[in-house]
Design a protein around this motif. Sequence first.
Motif, PDB file in Angstrom:
ATOM      1  N   GLN A  83      -5.320  12.370  -7.870  1.00 38.71           N
ATOM      2  CA  GLN A  83      -5.186  11.345  -6.831  1.00 38.71           C
ATOM      3  C   GLN A  83      -4.585  10.072  -7.416  1.00 38.71           C
ATOM      4  O   GLN A  83      -3.722   9.438  -6.798  1.00 38.71           O
ATOM      5  N   LEU A  87      -0.980   8.264  -6.370  1.00 33.57           N
ATOM      6  CA  LEU A  87      -0.860   6.841  -6.041  1.00 33.57           C
ATOM      7  C   LEU A  87       0.103   6.136  -6.978  1.00 33.57           C
ATOM      8  O   LEU A  87       0.835   5.228  -6.576  1.00 33.57           O
ATOM      9  N   LEU A  99      -0.235   0.427  -0.284  1.00 32.88           N
ATOM     10  CA  LEU A  99      -1.246   1.299  -0.877  1.00 32.88           C
ATOM     11  C   LEU A  99      -2.601   0.630  -1.083  1.00 32.88           C
ATOM     12  O   LEU A  99      -3.493   1.226  -1.680  1.00 32.88           O
ATOM     13  N   GLN A 102      -5.661   2.610   0.380  1.00 30.83           N
ATOM     14  CA  GLN A 102      -5.866   3.886  -0.310  1.00 30.83           C
ATOM     15  C   GLN A 102      -6.400   3.665  -1.721  1.00 30.83           C
ATOM     16  O   GLN A 102      -7.290   4.381  -2.186  1.00 30.83           O
ATOM     17  N   HIS A 106     -10.051   4.822  -3.248  1.00 34.15           N
ATOM     18  CA  HIS A 106     -10.083   5.671  -4.446  1.00 34.15           C
ATOM     19  C   HIS A 106     -10.988   5.053  -5.521  1.00 34.15           C
ATOM     20  O   HIS A 106     -11.815   5.739  -6.125  1.00 34.15           O
TER      21      HIS A 106
END
Length: 347
Positions: A83, A87, A99, A102, A106
């Motif tokens: 992940q 990114l 981003l 997100q 994370h």
Amino acid sequence: MLTVASTASLRVYVSEWENGRRPISARYAKILRALLGVTDDELTGRTEESSVVPTADGYDELMGRIDAARSVSLTMVDTFMDQTELLRTMDRQLGAASLVDQMSAHLSTLEDALTFAVLPETRRPVARALAGAATLAAWQALDVGAVERAWRNYELGKRAAQEAEEPMYLAHATAEQAYVLCDAGRPSMAVELIRDAQRLGGKAMSPRLTAWLYAAEAEICARAGLHDECRQALEKAARHLPPGEEVRDPDMLSIFLNAGHLARWHGNALALIGNDDAVSNLYDALETADPTFIRASAGLRCDLAQAHVARGEYDQAQEHLRQARLVASRTGSVRHRRRIEQITQQL
């Protein structure tokens, strides 16, 4: 605010609970325990003796999260790393501005996994994944102008690297943190910090990371006006860089550096100290630049503009600034826009 069923529905629920036709959910069990002052066994009618000591409110949930954290396997850690890699790829191609949510989610997932992991064999792999993700999140925050968030994320990355016993991750996070100081107008302090990063990495560092640290030192020395030390650091970077076209460091996937990248960094440092050789280095780097590094291309255009300004070639500088401005707007890079304006003021 606590939400429960209507009074009529609750009457039905109570009747069904008493007659065993409906199990008491965890949410209502918690409410009833508090209202009636009973244990789970008393609430459900279980009277058999148990060797388990009854727990107070909150402990069941805590132990549940700890038990869940124990099940974090190497496969799950690999998923966390994948992940982060996704990114990272999106960041260099699209910019960090899109981003933020997100990346925050994370990091929260990784922090939770580490918070409730108990034993070292679980904590260390998760801490390593968190160190890499936090450092990426910090660089993204710096790019969009969220400098305090950047600083805090670097501190998070450093703590995670220390817990993971990963000196390379600690050195990388510390070195990137030096850029926050440099951008804040404290280049001398930044030089001290990036040299401390080299010390923290020690003998554990890979050759590519060592070269990266020296290249970063050269850039920061240039911004601090330490011209001789800038050149010395560039020479050390060239000496430590492994040969070949390989760009990724297998031990530190956040490090991208080969001869082409170093040529750009070399030109950037020379441009900052006003050296005429910067232009040829930077055009070589432009010729070989990886097209997937969209955001980095704005920095390269800024370097070329800086080099042309130093030579009094203002038309060329204007053209590169125009190209840099387009990329910075596309990626939402506040950091590059700030630099574009600084160079523009020199025209």
